[in-house]
Design a protein around this motif. Structure first.
Motif, PDB file in Angstrom:
ATOM      1  N   GLY A 167      22.474  23.902  35.893  1.00 53.47           N
ATOM      2  CA  GLY A 167      22.082  25.206  35.866  1.00 53.47           C
ATOM      3  C   GLY A 167      20.434  25.312  36.036  1.00 53.47           C
ATOM      4  N   GLN A 168      19.820  24.302  36.665  1.00 52.11           N
ATOM      5  CA  GLN A 168      18.325  24.535  36.907  1.00 52.11           C
ATOM      6  C   GLN A 168      17.919  24.887  38.315  1.00 52.11           C
ATOM      7  OE1 GLN A 168      16.388  24.327  34.002  1.00 52.11           O
ATOM      8  NE2 GLN A 168      18.506  24.225  32.846  1.00 52.11           N
ATOM      9  N   GLY A 169      18.937  25.256  39.134  1.00 55.50           N
ATOM     10  CA  GLY A 169      18.484  25.694  40.504  1.00 55.50           C
ATOM     11  C   GLY A 169      17.971  26.949  40.482  1.00 55.50           C
ATOM     12  N   VAL A 170      17.657  27.121  41.584  1.00 57.91           N
ATOM     13  CA  VAL A 170      16.676  28.363  42.182  1.00 57.91           C
ATOM     14  C   VAL A 170      17.471  29.595  42.595  1.00 57.91           C
ATOM     15  CG1 VAL A 170      14.390  26.987  41.933  1.00 57.91           C
ATOM     16  CG2 VAL A 170      15.762  27.504  44.100  1.00 57.91           C
ATOM     17  N   ASP A 171      18.489  29.078  43.542  1.00 58.85           N
ATOM     18  CA  ASP A 171      19.000  30.131  44.247  1.00 58.85           C
ATOM     19  C   ASP A 171      20.043  31.159  43.499  1.00 58.85           C
ATOM     20  OD1 ASP A 171      18.860  29.531  47.483  1.00 58.85           O
ATOM     21  OD2 ASP A 171      18.725  27.629  46.487  1.00 58.85           O
ATOM     22  N   ARG A 172      20.709  30.613  42.793  1.00 55.69           N
ATOM     23  CA  ARG A 172      21.755  31.626  41.948  1.00 55.69           C
ATOM     24  C   ARG A 172      20.656  32.625  40.850  1.00 55.69           C
ATOM     25  NH1 ARG A 172      23.927  30.042  45.225  1.00 55.69           N
ATOM     26  NH2 ARG A 172      25.690  29.030  45.547  1.00 55.69           N
ATOM     27  N   HIS A 173      19.459  32.014  40.446  1.00 61.22           N
ATOM     28  CA  HIS A 173      18.637  32.823  39.964  1.00 61.22           C
ATOM     29  C   HIS A 173      18.048  33.787  40.650  1.00 61.22           C
ATOM     30  CE1 HIS A 173      15.441  33.980  36.738  1.00 61.22           C
ATOM     31  NE2 HIS A 173      14.630  33.746  37.646  1.00 61.22           N
ATOM     32  N   LEU A 174      17.584  33.536  41.589  1.00 62.28           N
ATOM     33  CA  LEU A 174      17.085  34.615  42.696  1.00 62.28           C
ATOM     34  C   LEU A 174      18.227  35.687  43.161  1.00 62.28           C
ATOM     35  CD1 LEU A 174      14.808  32.315  44.955  1.00 62.28           C
ATOM     36  CD2 LEU A 174      13.995  33.835  43.031  1.00 62.28           C
ATOM     37  N   LEU A 175      19.360  35.060  43.376  1.00 62.31           N
ATOM     38  CA  LEU A 175      20.493  36.019  43.812  1.00 62.31           C
ATOM     39  C   LEU A 175      20.706  37.044  42.395  1.00 62.31           C
ATOM     40  CD1 LEU A 175      22.906  36.989  45.387  1.00 62.31           C
ATOM     41  CD2 LEU A 175      24.103  35.250  44.250  1.00 62.31           C
ATOM     42  N   GLY A 176      20.629  36.717  41.197  1.00 58.22           N
ATOM     43  CA  GLY A 176      20.866  37.326  40.312  1.00 58.22           C
ATOM     44  C   GLY A 176      19.805  38.607  40.317  1.00 58.22           C
ATOM     45  N   LEU A 177      18.447  38.178  40.490  1.00 58.27           N
ATOM     46  CA  LEU A 177      17.277  39.275  40.551  1.00 58.27           C
ATOM     47  C   LEU A 177      17.583  40.209  41.524  1.00 58.27           C
ATOM     48  CD1 LEU A 177      14.128  36.588  40.067  1.00 58.27           C
ATOM     49  CD2 LEU A 177      15.287  38.064  38.413  1.00 58.27           C
ATOM     50  N   ARG A 178      18.123  39.729  42.781  1.00 58.77           N
ATOM     51  CA  ARG A 178      18.452  40.659  43.711  1.00 58.77           C
ATOM     52  C   ARG A 178      19.418  41.661  43.450  1.00 58.77           C
ATOM     53  NH1 ARG A 178      19.462  37.160  49.227  1.00 58.77           N
ATOM     54  NH2 ARG A 178      19.898  39.211  49.905  1.00 58.77           N
ATOM     55  N   MET A 179      20.409  41.204  42.666  1.00 56.26           N
ATOM     56  CA  MET A 179      21.446  42.143  42.443  1.00 56.26           C
ATOM     57  C   MET A 179      21.428  43.005  41.375  1.00 56.26           C
ATOM     58  SD  MET A 179      24.132  40.755  44.353  1.00 56.26           S
ATOM     59  CE  MET A 179      25.512  41.830  43.632  1.00 56.26           C
ATOM     60  N   VAL A 180      20.137  42.745  40.842  1.00 55.50           N
ATOM     61  CA  VAL A 180      19.922  43.814  39.451  1.00 55.50           C
ATOM     62  C   VAL A 180      19.072  45.047  39.984  1.00 55.50           C
ATOM     63  CG1 VAL A 180      20.198  42.221  37.526  1.00 55.50           C
ATOM     64  CG2 VAL A 180      18.134  42.393  38.498  1.00 55.50           C
ATOM     65  N   LEU A 181      18.667  44.870  41.376  1.00 51.55           N
ATOM     66  CA  LEU A 181      17.781  45.894  41.976  1.00 51.55           C
ATOM     67  C   LEU A 181      18.613  47.016  41.826  1.00 51.55           C
ATOM     68  CD1 LEU A 181      16.160  43.968  44.545  1.00 51.55           C
ATOM     69  CD2 LEU A 181      14.947  44.737  42.555  1.00 51.55           C
ATOM     70  N   HIS A 182      18.175  48.166  41.660  1.00 53.40           N
ATOM     71  CA  HIS A 182      18.947  49.593  41.683  1.00 53.40           C
ATOM     72  C   HIS A 182      18.552  49.941  43.256  1.00 53.40           C
ATOM     73  CE1 HIS A 182      19.475  49.849  37.478  1.00 53.40           C
ATOM     74  NE2 HIS A 182      18.111  49.515  37.170  1.00 53.40           N
ATOM     75  N   PRO A 183      19.322  51.106  43.681  1.00 55.89           N
ATOM     76  CA  PRO A 183      19.665  51.384  45.059  1.00 55.89           C
ATOM     77  C   PRO A 183      18.204  51.970  45.301  1.00 55.89           C
ATOM     78  CG  PRO A 183      21.561  51.645  44.200  1.00 55.89           C
ATOM     79  CD  PRO A 183      20.866  51.426  42.881  1.00 55.89           C
ATOM     80  N   GLY A 184      17.480  51.765  46.131  1.00 60.10           N
ATOM     81  CA  GLY A 184      16.332  52.379  46.537  1.00 60.10           C
ATOM     82  C   GLY A 184      14.962  51.748  45.699  1.00 60.10           C
ATOM     83  N   GLU A 185      15.230  50.835  44.896  1.00 61.44           N
ATOM     84  CA  GLU A 185      14.083  50.252  44.016  1.00 61.44           C
ATOM     85  C   GLU A 185      13.481  49.159  45.179  1.00 61.44           C
ATOM     86  OE1 GLU A 185      13.294  47.485  40.136  1.00 61.44           O
ATOM     87  OE2 GLU A 185      15.489  48.275  40.756  1.00 61.44           O
TER      88      GLU A 185
END
Length: 274
Positions: A167-185
Motif C-alpha cells: 500500500g505504499q505506491g503512489v498511483d492509487r493515492h493520486l487517483l484518490g485525490l483526483r476522484m475527490v475533486l468537485h465538479p468545476g474545482e
C-alpha cells in the motif's frame, strides 16, 4: 468483471480437489428433441451488432505468443533472481533495443491484503533499469559492470513491487485525490503537469498470472502506441502474450517477441558468464 488472480485460484482449487470421473463402459440410450427458440428481432439485431463490433476489434489487433522453452522459473531462481523482476528487466532491454529507449511501463501489483484492495501500480522503468539497459547496449561496458547494474536494478524493482503490495505506491493515492475533486474545482498543479500525463501513458501494460495448467492468456494494449504484455512464468518455460494495434504507429508484436527472446537469452548468458 473478474480479475485474473482470483479466477486462477478458483480454477486451480477445482483442478486440485475435484475427483476425476471414473471411466464407464455403460452405454445410455438417449433420445433427443430439438429446442425451438423464438428470438425477438431486437435481440437478433443486437447480436449481429455485437458480432460486427467484435470482428472489427479483433481485426485491429496484432497478437504474438512467445513460447520460450530455454528455461523457466526454476532456472531463474537458481540464478538468484526474482522471476518477476527478471522478466520485467528483460522486457525493458527488449523494448530499449527495439525503440531506442525506455517508456512508461505499468505492472499490476495486488493489494488484496487490504479490505476492498485490488491493484496498485509498480512503475518498472527506473533510473537503475535504464542504466543497466544502456550498459547492455554499450560496447565499452564489460560483463562485470553489466551484472552489477542488473543486480541493482533487480533489487530496485523488487523493492517497488513490495512497496506497492504493502500500500505504499503512489498511483492509487493520486487517483484518490483526483476522484475527490468537485465538479468545476481547479485541479492541483501536478495533474496539469505534462510530465505527469506522460508518465501515466502506459506504452507497456504488463502483468503476470502464472500457472502450470494453462498455456496462454492476454489482453490488449491500453494506448494505441503501446503493447499489452501478459506473461506466464512456468517452472521450465515462459509464455509471453504480446498484443498491439494495427495502426499508423507501426507497432509489431512479432518483432517485440523476437527482441524479447533475444533479451532473455542475453540476460541468462550475462549471469552465467565466468
Amino acid at each position: 468483471m473478474m480479475d485474473g488472480t482470483p479466477t486462477l485460484r478458483l480454477v486451480q482449487h477445482v483442478i486440485d480437489n475435484a475427483p476425476l470421473p471414473e471411466k464407464s463402459t455403460h452405454v445410455r440410450n438417449c433420445t433427443f428433441e430439438p429446442l425451438h427458440f423464438r428470438t425477438p428481432p431486437a435481440l437478433v439485431a443486437a447480436v449481429k451488432a455485437a458480432e460486427s463490433l467484435f470482428v472489427e476489434g479483433t481485426e485491429k489487433q496484432h497478437v504474438a505468443v512467445l513460447n520460450y522453452s530455454a528455461y523457466g522459473k526454476e532456472a531463474i531462481k537458481r540464478l538468484g533472481c526474482s522471476p518477476d523482476a527478471y522478466i520485467q528487466l528483460a522486457l525493458q532491454l527488449a523494448y530499449t533495443r527495439l525503440y531506442g529507449g525506455a517508456r512508461p511501463t505499468y505492472e499490476s501489483s495486488m493489494t488484496r491484503r487490504f479490505l476492498h484492495g485490488r491493484t496498485e501500480t509498480c512503475r518498472s522503468v527506473t533510473r537503475d533499469s535504464v542504466a543497466w539497459c544502456r550498459a547492455m547496449l554499450s560496447p565499452s561496458s564489460d560483463n562485470e559492470e553489466r551484472v552489477r547494474l542488473f543486480q541493482t536494478a533487480l533489487a530496485t524493482h523488487t523493492r517497488l513491487v513490495r512497496e506497492a503490495v504493502e500500500g505504499q505506491g503512489v498511483d492509487r493515492h493520486l487517483l484518490g485525490l483526483r476522484m475527490v475533486l468537485h465538479p468545476g474545482e481547479a485541479k492541483p498543479e501536478i495533474f496539469e503537469d505534462p510530465a505527469y500525463a506522460y508518465s501515466s501513458h502506459w506504452y507497456l501494460s504488463t502483468s503476470q498470472v502464472s500457472s502450470e495448467n494453462f498455456t496462454s492468456y492476454g489482453w490488449s494494449e491500453v494506448t494505441p502506441k503501446g503493447y499489452g504484455i501478459a506473461y506466464n512464468i512456468r517452472k521450465e518455460c515462459l509464455v509471453i502474450h504480446i498484443a498491439c494495434m494495427r495502426n499508423e504507429h507501426a507497432l509489431n508484436s512479432d518483432h517485440m517477441a523476437q527482441y524479447f527472446e533475444t533479451a532473455l537469452n542475453d540476460v541468462r548468458d550475462m549471469l552465467l558468464k565466468p
